[in-house]
Motif scaffolding. Structure first.
Motif, PDB file in Angstrom:
ATOM      1  N   ARG A 183       0.814  -1.218   0.000  1.00  0.00           N
ATOM      2  CA  ARG A 183       0.000   0.000   0.000  1.00  0.00           C
ATOM      3  C   ARG A 183       0.851   1.273   0.000  1.00  0.00           C
ATOM      4  O   ARG A 183       0.719   2.141   0.881  1.00  0.00           O
ATOM      5  N   PRO A 184       1.702   1.459  -1.011  1.00  0.00           N
ATOM      6  CA  PRO A 184       2.520   2.671  -1.042  1.00  0.00           C
ATOM      7  C   PRO A 184       1.774   3.915  -1.522  1.00  0.00           C
ATOM      8  O   PRO A 184       2.334   5.011  -1.485  1.00  0.00           O
ATOM      9  N   ALA A 185       0.537   3.759  -2.000  1.00  0.00           N
ATOM     10  CA  ALA A 185      -0.247   4.905  -2.453  1.00  0.00           C
ATOM     11  C   ALA A 185      -1.662   4.791  -1.896  1.00  0.00           C
ATOM     12  O   ALA A 185      -2.167   3.686  -1.673  1.00  0.00           O
ATOM     13  N   PRO A 186      -2.324   5.916  -1.660  1.00  0.00           N
ATOM     14  CA  PRO A 186      -3.674   5.858  -1.078  1.00  0.00           C
ATOM     15  C   PRO A 186      -4.724   5.268  -2.012  1.00  0.00           C
ATOM     16  O   PRO A 186      -5.733   4.748  -1.546  1.00  0.00           O
ATOM     17  N   ILE A 187      -4.501   5.357  -3.320  1.00  0.00           N
ATOM     18  CA  ILE A 187      -5.407   4.751  -4.300  1.00  0.00           C
ATOM     19  C   ILE A 187      -4.577   3.875  -5.217  1.00  0.00           C
ATOM     20  O   ILE A 187      -3.530   4.307  -5.738  1.00  0.00           O
ATOM     21  N   GLN A 188      -5.037   2.647  -5.443  1.00  0.00           N
ATOM     22  CA  GLN A 188      -4.309   1.708  -6.292  1.00  0.00           C
ATOM     23  C   GLN A 188      -5.274   1.103  -7.314  1.00  0.00           C
ATOM     24  O   GLN A 188      -6.393   0.732  -6.984  1.00  0.00           O
ATOM     25  N   VAL A 189      -4.785   1.010  -8.564  1.00  0.00           N
ATOM     26  CA  VAL A 189      -5.656   0.706  -9.695  1.00  0.00           C
ATOM     27  C   VAL A 189      -5.083  -0.433 -10.530  1.00  0.00           C
ATOM     28  O   VAL A 189      -3.880  -0.473 -10.817  1.00  0.00           O
ATOM     29  N   ASN A 190      -5.937  -1.346 -10.926  1.00  0.00           N
ATOM     30  CA  ASN A 190      -5.622  -2.447 -11.835  1.00  0.00           C
ATOM     31  C   ASN A 190      -6.041  -2.011 -13.238  1.00  0.00           C
ATOM     32  O   ASN A 190      -7.218  -1.782 -13.490  1.00  0.00           O
ATOM     33  N   TYR A 191      -5.087  -1.926 -14.162  1.00  0.00           N
ATOM     34  CA  TYR A 191      -5.388  -1.339 -15.465  1.00  0.00           C
ATOM     35  C   TYR A 191      -4.617  -1.990 -16.608  1.00  0.00           C
ATOM     36  O   TYR A 191      -3.394  -2.122 -16.536  1.00  0.00           O
ATOM     37  N   LEU A 192      -5.317  -2.386 -17.617  1.00  0.00           N
ATOM     38  CA  LEU A 192      -4.863  -2.685 -18.972  1.00  0.00           C
ATOM     39  C   LEU A 192      -4.083  -3.980 -19.156  1.00  0.00           C
ATOM     40  O   LEU A 192      -4.355  -4.739 -20.083  1.00  0.00           O
ATOM     41  N   GLY A 193      -3.106  -4.253 -18.306  1.00  0.00           N
ATOM     42  CA  GLY A 193      -2.235  -5.399 -18.563  1.00  0.00           C
ATOM     43  C   GLY A 193      -2.818  -6.738 -18.204  1.00  0.00           C
ATOM     44  O   GLY A 193      -2.361  -7.768 -18.702  1.00  0.00           O
ATOM     45  N   TYR A 194      -3.847  -6.745 -17.345  1.00  0.00           N
ATOM     46  CA  TYR A 194      -4.383  -8.015 -16.839  1.00  0.00           C
ATOM     47  C   TYR A 194      -5.904  -7.982 -16.884  1.00  0.00           C
ATOM     48  O   TYR A 194      -6.529  -7.199 -16.150  1.00  0.00           O
ATOM     49  N   PRO A 195      -6.530  -8.814 -17.715  1.00  0.00           N
ATOM     50  CA  PRO A 195      -7.990  -8.782 -17.870  1.00  0.00           C
ATOM     51  C   PRO A 195      -8.723  -9.645 -16.848  1.00  0.00           C
ATOM     52  O   PRO A 195      -9.398 -10.624 -17.176  1.00  0.00           O
ATOM     53  N   GLY A 196      -8.601  -9.260 -15.598  1.00  0.00           N
ATOM     54  CA  GLY A 196      -9.256  -9.999 -14.530  1.00  0.00           C
ATOM     55  C   GLY A 196      -8.995  -9.314 -13.203  1.00  0.00           C
ATOM     56  O   GLY A 196      -8.260  -8.321 -13.119  1.00  0.00           O
ATOM     57  N   THR A 197      -9.588  -9.859 -12.155  1.00  0.00           N
ATOM     58  CA  THR A 197      -9.423  -9.257 -10.837  1.00  0.00           C
ATOM     59  C   THR A 197      -8.105  -9.655 -10.206  1.00  0.00           C
ATOM     60  O   THR A 197      -7.585 -10.757 -10.433  1.00  0.00           O
ATOM     61  N   MET A 198      -7.571  -8.773  -9.359  1.00  0.00           N
ATOM     62  CA  MET A 198      -6.352  -9.073  -8.611  1.00  0.00           C
ATOM     63  C   MET A 198      -6.656  -9.818  -7.315  1.00  0.00           C
ATOM     64  O   MET A 198      -5.761 -10.407  -6.715  1.00  0.00           O
ATOM     65  N   GLY A 199      -7.913  -9.787  -6.876  1.00  0.00           N
ATOM     66  CA  GLY A 199      -8.254 -10.425  -5.622  1.00  0.00           C
ATOM     67  C   GLY A 199      -7.695  -9.655  -4.431  1.00  0.00           C
ATOM     68  O   GLY A 199      -7.115  -8.578  -4.570  1.00  0.00           O
ATOM     69  N   GLY A 200      -7.870 -10.205  -3.252  1.00  0.00           N
ATOM     70  CA  GLY A 200      -7.352  -9.551  -2.054  1.00  0.00           C
ATOM     71  C   GLY A 200      -8.044  -8.218  -1.796  1.00  0.00           C
ATOM     72  O   GLY A 200      -9.156  -7.965  -2.259  1.00  0.00           O
ATOM     73  N   ASP A 201      -7.350  -7.336  -1.084  1.00  0.00           N
ATOM     74  CA  ASP A 201      -7.934  -6.045  -0.725  1.00  0.00           C
ATOM     75  C   ASP A 201      -6.979  -4.889  -0.985  1.00  0.00           C
ATOM     76  O   ASP A 201      -7.106  -3.820  -0.386  1.00  0.00           O
ATOM     77  N   PHE A 202      -6.010  -5.073  -1.881  1.00  0.00           N
ATOM     78  CA  PHE A 202      -4.960  -4.081  -2.063  1.00  0.00           C
ATOM     79  C   PHE A 202      -5.131  -3.243  -3.324  1.00  0.00           C
ATOM     80  O   PHE A 202      -4.358  -2.313  -3.554  1.00  0.00           O
ATOM     81  N   CYS A 203      -6.109  -3.565  -4.156  1.00  0.00           N
ATOM     82  CA  CYS A 203      -6.362  -2.789  -5.363  1.00  0.00           C
ATOM     83  C   CYS A 203      -7.774  -2.217  -5.250  1.00  0.00           C
ATOM     84  O   CYS A 203      -8.733  -2.957  -5.030  1.00  0.00           O
ATOM     85  N   ASP A 204      -7.907  -0.917  -5.411  1.00  0.00           N
ATOM     86  CA  ASP A 204      -9.185  -0.251  -5.157  1.00  0.00           C
ATOM     87  C   ASP A 204     -10.118  -0.259  -6.360  1.00  0.00           C
ATOM     88  O   ASP A 204     -11.334  -0.410  -6.204  1.00  0.00           O
ATOM     89  N   TYR A 205      -9.563  -0.073  -7.551  1.00  0.00           N
ATOM     90  CA  TYR A 205     -10.377   0.044  -8.760  1.00  0.00           C
ATOM     91  C   TYR A 205      -9.782  -0.798  -9.881  1.00  0.00           C
ATOM     92  O   TYR A 205      -8.569  -1.027  -9.930  1.00  0.00           O
ATOM     93  N   ILE A 206     -10.642  -1.225 -10.794  1.00  0.00           N
ATOM     94  CA  ILE A 206     -10.198  -1.812 -12.048  1.00  0.00           C
ATOM     95  C   ILE A 206     -10.798  -0.988 -13.177  1.00  0.00           C
ATOM     96  O   ILE A 206     -12.003  -0.707 -13.195  1.00  0.00           O
ATOM     97  N   ILE A 207      -9.946  -0.537 -14.103  1.00  0.00           N
ATOM     98  CA  ILE A 207     -10.422   0.223 -15.261  1.00  0.00           C
ATOM     99  C   ILE A 207     -11.041  -0.760 -16.240  1.00  0.00           C
ATOM    100  O   ILE A 207     -10.379  -1.691 -16.702  1.00  0.00           O
ATOM    101  N   SER A 208     -12.319  -0.547 -16.560  1.00  0.00           N
ATOM    102  CA  SER A 208     -13.026  -1.474 -17.427  1.00  0.00           C
ATOM    103  C   SER A 208     -14.046  -0.701 -18.247  1.00  0.00           C
ATOM    104  O   SER A 208     -13.934   0.508 -18.419  1.00  0.00           O
ATOM    105  N   ASP A 209     -15.019  -1.401 -18.764  1.00  0.00           N
ATOM    106  CA  ASP A 209     -16.169  -0.754 -19.400  1.00  0.00           C
ATOM    107  C   ASP A 209     -17.376  -1.644 -19.132  1.00  0.00           C
ATOM    108  O   ASP A 209     -17.245  -2.764 -18.633  1.00  0.00           O
TER     109      ASP A 209
END
Length: 454
Positions: A183-209
C-alpha cells in the motif's frame, strides 16, 4: 503441477486439459494458495469470473500472510495535505517493445500536465529501443526500480508521494504486483495489462467498461468497477504501418480465403481449433494463418491432420517489428478470435488496419475484450453469443465476399472517427475517472463503482 500445465498450454498439448480442470477445481476448493496462478485460469475454458476471483484470492492469501510483518513495520500514512497536481504512478515491467506500451503510449502523451504529474516505475529490462525512449519522454520522472526488494520498491513509491498507483501487469509474466500489497499509495488501480481481478484487498479500482464488466458482474471483482464510456482499451491513431507486403512474401497462397489468428498459442483451446478446422473444411482453398511458435507448430499441424485438414493449410508467421506486422496483417481476410481468452492488442491492431474480426463472447473479462473493441468501432454484428453462432458467422463471411468487403470498407472509412482510435477523447475519460477516484478519497469515501454506461 502448474509448471507442467504452463508448458503444456504454451505448446497446445491438450490431452490432459480435463484432468487439469479437475485438479484446479480441487485445489481451489481446498484453498491451496501457491499452486494456481490466476493468469492460468484466464485461458482455460469452463471457469467463471467468480472462480477466477476465488483463484486470485487464494493465490494472494499466502503471499499476504508471508509479508504481513514487513508490511506492518512500514505502515505508510497518507494523512497529508493534497498536492497541486494529482500524481500518477504507472508500475510495469513493460516500458519497452511490448503490446501494453504500444496501446498506452499516446494516452500517456496526451495526459493534461497542468492537472497531473506522471511517474513511471519500471522493473523490466531496458531494451534501449525506440519505444523505451519514447516512453521515457512521457513522464515527469522515470524511475528504474532495478533489483530493489518488494519492500524497497514500495518505499520508493511512497517517498514520491504518489496519489494514484496504476498497475499495468496484474499476474502476467514477470510481474512484481506484490508491491501493491504494501500500500505505497492511497489509491491503487488495476489497469490494462491483466484482464481480470487481482483479488485480495490491495487494489481499489479496475479500469473497465460496461461490456467487459457488466454491472451485474461487480461481485466477481475485488476492485470497484471504474468504467470507461467506450472500450476500456486505448489504441492510438498515430501508429506506423510498414510498406505493403504481398501474399507471396508471407508464404500465403495467391488465391483462397485467409483466416487469421495471431494470438499466442496458449490462448488456443481445442474447442476453438475444432471450429477453425470446420471452417477450413467448408471453405475450399482457404488457409489458417497463425503466429509461429516453434514448439506448438508441429502439434497444431498434427491436430489439423487428425481433423481431416492438410497440415500445409496452416501457415505460420514469424514475429516481426510492429510496423511490418501491421502491414502484413492487411493480407488477412478475416481474423478469428480465441475463447475464453480473447485477442486484445492483436484484435485492435486488426481493426486499425481494416481487417474484420469475429469473436465469441463469454462471461469473464478476458472473454469479452474483443466484443468491447467491436462495439467501439460500431461492428457489434461480429459478436457471436455462442460457439455455433461464431462458426456460422465466420462461414457466412467467408462465403459472401461482398458482405465482407462492405465491412472492410466501413472500417477503412470510419477508423479515424470511431471511439476506439480517438486517443484524445479516451484520455479525457480516463482522467475523469482518476479525478473521481481522488475526489472520493479526499472526501473520505470508500472506493465504489464509478464511470459511465456504454
Amino acid at each position: 503441477m502448474m509448471k507442467y500445465y504452463d508448458r503444456s498450454r504454451s505448446i497446445c498439448e491438450w490431452e490432459r486439459l480435463d484432468e487439469w480442470r479437475d485438479k484446479i477445481r480441487t485445489s481451489l476448493a481446498g484453498g491451496e494458495t501457491s499452486r494456481i496462478s490466476p493468469f492460468h485460469l484466464l485461458s482455460l475454458a469452463g471457469f467463471s469470473a467468480a472462480e477466477q476471483r476465488r483463484c486470485a484470492d487464494v493465490w494472494m492469501s499466502g503471499r499476504l500472510a508471508a509479508s504481513a510483518e514487513a508490511r506492518s513495520e512500514l505502515d505508510f500514512d497518507f494523512d497529508r495535505p493534497p498536492q497541486t497536481k494529482i500524481r500518477l504512478g504507472y508500475l510495469s515491467a513493460d516500458f519497452q517493445e511490448h503490446a501494453t506500451a504500444y496501446l498506452l503510449a499516446e494516452t500517456l502523451e496526451a495526459h493534461d500536465r497542468d492537472r497531473f504529474e506522471l511517474y513511471a516505475y519500471s522493473y523490466g529490462a531496458d531494451d534501449g529501443g525506440a519505444m523505451r525512449q519514447r516512453l521515457q519522454h512521457c513522464f515527469d520522472r522515470f524511475i528504474d526500480l532495478g533489483d530493489l526488494t518488494i519492500a524497497d520498491c514500495a518505499k520508493a513509491i511512497y517517498s514520491d508521494r504518489i496519489d494514484i498507483l496504476i498497475d499495468l501487469k496484474g499476474y502476467t509474466r514477470g510481474t512484481r504486483s506484490e508491491i501493491l500489497t504494501y500500500r505505497p499509495a492511497p489509491i491503487q488501480v488495476n489497469y490494462l495489462g491483466y484482464p481480470g481481478t487481482m483479488g485480495g484487498d490491495f487494489c481499489d479500482y479496475i479500469i473497465s467498461d460496461n461490456y467487459v464488466t457488466p454491472p451485474a458482474s461487480a461481485g466477481d471483482y475485488s476492485e470497484a468497477l471504474a468504467c470507461m464510456p467506450g472500450s476500456y482499451q486505448p489504441h492510438g491513431c498515430d501508429v506506423a504501418i510498414g510498406r505493403p507486403s504481398s501474399r507471396a512474401e508471407q508464404g500465403l497462397p495467391a488465391d483462397g480465403f485467409v483466416f487469421c489468428c495471431f494470438n499466442q498459442a496458449y490462448k488456443i483451446m481445442p474447442e476453438t481449433f475444432d471450429i477453425w478446422c470446420r471452417l477450413l473444411y467448408n471453405t475450399p482453398g482457404s488457409v489458417l494463418w497463425l503466429l509461429k511458435n516453434s514448439q506448438a507448430k508441429g502439434r497444431l499441424r498434427n491436430e489439423a491432420y487428425q481433423r481431416g485438414i492438410s497440415p500445409e493449410r496452416l501457415v505460420f508467421a514469424d514475429e516481426v517489428p510492429q510496423p511490418e506486422h501491421l502491414a502484413r496483417l492487411r493480407l488477412a481476410d478475416l481474423v478469428l478470435d480465441t475463447a475464453p481468452y480473447n485477442a486484445h492488442t492483436t484484435a485492435s491492431d486488426a481493426l486499425w488496419v481494416g481487417v474484420p474480426l469475429v469473436t465469441c463472447t463469454g462471461d469473464t473479462f478476458a472473454s469479452r475484450v474483443a466484443g468491447s473493441l467491436l462495439r467501439a468501432v460500431n461492428l457489434e454484428q461480429l459478436i457471436a453469443e455462442d460457439a455455433d453462432a461464431y462458426y456460422a458467422l465466420a462461414l457466412a463471411l467467408s462465403s459472401h465476399p461482398q458482405r465482407l468487403a462492405e465491412i472492410r470498407q466501413q472500417l477503412q472509412q470510419n477508423r479515424l472517427s470511431v471511439a476506439l482510435f480517438d486517443s484524445a477523447a479516451y484520455t479525457l475519460h480516463l482522467e475523469a475517472l482518476y479525478q473521481t477516484m481522488w475526489d472520493r478519497h479526499l472526501a473520505g469515501q470508500l472506493p465504489a463503482a464509478i464511470g459511465q454506461t456504454c
